[in-house]
Design a protein around this motif. Structure first.
Motif, PDB file in Angstrom:
ATOM      1  N   THR A  18       8.311   1.240  -3.694  1.00  0.00           N
ATOM      2  CA  THR A  18       8.623  -0.120  -3.470  1.00  0.00           C
ATOM      3  C   THR A  18       7.229  -0.515  -3.110  1.00  0.00           C
ATOM      4  OG1 THR A  18       8.474   0.726  -0.922  1.00  0.00           O
ATOM      5  CG2 THR A  18      10.584   0.670  -1.712  1.00  0.00           C
ATOM      6  N   LEU A  19       7.189  -2.032  -2.960  1.00  0.00           N
ATOM      7  CA  LEU A  19       5.863  -2.737  -3.017  1.00  0.00           C
ATOM      8  C   LEU A  19       5.243  -2.615  -1.768  1.00  0.00           C
ATOM      9  CD1 LEU A  19       4.082  -4.018  -4.910  1.00  0.00           C
ATOM     10  CD2 LEU A  19       5.072  -6.240  -4.459  1.00  0.00           C
ATOM     11  N   THR A  20       4.494  -1.565  -1.124  1.00  0.00           N
ATOM     12  CA  THR A  20       3.933  -1.324  -0.024  1.00  0.00           C
ATOM     13  C   THR A  20       2.686  -1.975  -0.236  1.00  0.00           C
ATOM     14  OG1 THR A  20       3.066   0.709  -0.503  1.00  0.00           O
ATOM     15  CG2 THR A  20       5.255   0.782   0.655  1.00  0.00           C
ATOM     16  N   LYS A  21       1.867  -2.062   1.004  1.00  0.00           N
ATOM     17  CA  LYS A  21       0.420  -2.697   0.729  1.00  0.00           C
ATOM     18  C   LYS A  21      -0.413  -1.837  -0.195  1.00  0.00           C
ATOM     19  CE  LYS A  21      -1.396  -4.267   4.735  1.00  0.00           C
ATOM     20  NZ  LYS A  21      -1.939  -4.202   6.301  1.00  0.00           N
TER      21      LYS A  21
ATOM     22  N   LYS B 153       0.627  -2.295  -3.772  1.00  0.00           N
ATOM     23  CA  LYS B 153       0.152  -3.706  -3.995  1.00  0.00           C
ATOM     24  C   LYS B 153      -1.458  -3.769  -4.434  1.00  0.00           C
ATOM     25  CE  LYS B 153       0.006  -8.655  -2.599  1.00  0.00           C
ATOM     26  NZ  LYS B 153      -1.130  -8.839  -3.597  1.00  0.00           N
TER      27      LYS B 153
ATOM     28  N   LYS C 100      -1.997  -2.094  -7.902  1.00  0.00           N
ATOM     29  CA  LYS C 100      -1.586  -2.898  -8.837  1.00  0.00           C
ATOM     30  C   LYS C 100      -2.592  -4.193  -9.060  1.00  0.00           C
ATOM     31  CE  LYS C 100       3.240  -1.898  -8.541  1.00  0.00           C
ATOM     32  NZ  LYS C 100       3.804  -1.640  -9.954  1.00  0.00           N
ATOM     33  N   ASP C 101      -3.202  -4.674  -7.923  1.00  0.00           N
ATOM     34  CA  ASP C 101      -4.269  -5.523  -7.929  1.00  0.00           C
ATOM     35  C   ASP C 101      -5.461  -5.223  -8.670  1.00  0.00           C
ATOM     36  OD1 ASP C 101      -2.318  -7.583  -7.015  1.00  0.00           O
ATOM     37  OD2 ASP C 101      -3.055  -7.296  -4.873  1.00  0.00           O
TER      38      ASP C 101
ATOM     39  N   ASN D 196       1.142   3.316 -13.270  1.00  0.00           N
ATOM     40  CA  ASN D 196       1.933   2.314 -12.867  1.00  0.00           C
ATOM     41  C   ASN D 196       3.613   2.442 -12.854  1.00  0.00           C
ATOM     42  OD1 ASN D 196       2.455  -0.335 -11.562  1.00  0.00           O
ATOM     43  ND2 ASN D 196       3.034  -1.013 -13.663  1.00  0.00           N
TER      44      ASN D 196
ATOM     45  N   TRP E 276       3.969   4.358  -9.272  1.00  0.00           N
ATOM     46  CA  TRP E 276       4.140   3.421  -8.387  1.00  0.00           C
ATOM     47  C   TRP E 276       5.372   2.666  -8.933  1.00  0.00           C
ATOM     48  CZ3 TRP E 276       1.057   3.408  -4.502  1.00  0.00           C
ATOM     49  CH2 TRP E 276      -0.127   4.111  -4.660  1.00  0.00           C
TER      50      TRP E 276
END
Length: 88
Positions: free
Chosen positions: A56-59, A62, A65-66, A84, A88
């Protein structure tokens, strides 16, 4: 007529091109893949051993990915793309 398998597939222990596999005995990297894009073939080790990816898109996800967005966009020939996709 059957085509000859690439020796890189056997050496990496994967079943085919672009099919990642876990490597629990490797000291640093958690996965390996023999990436193929067009005529280019490359063996890539990726992922930090012992760290699980957040599906899931957790901190944390993220931030990954950033931080690696530019490398993820390079495509199948980059370790960040596979990390990724798989972790992820």
């Amino acid at each position: 007529m059957a085509t000859k398998k690439d020796s890189r597939l056997k050496r990496a222990g994967v079943s085919g091109f672009n099919k990642p596999k876990r490597t629990p005995s490797h000291p640093k990297k958690s996965h390996i893949v023999v990436a193929k894009e067009g005529d280019k073939i490359k063996t890539i080790r990726f992922g930090q051993q012992g760290k699980t990816g957040d599906r899931t898109l957790t901190k944390r996800a993220k931030a990954f990915k950033d931080r690696h967005g530019k490398n993820i966009n390079k495509g199948k020939m980059s370790a960040a793309y596979w990390a990724n996709k798989v972790k992820w």
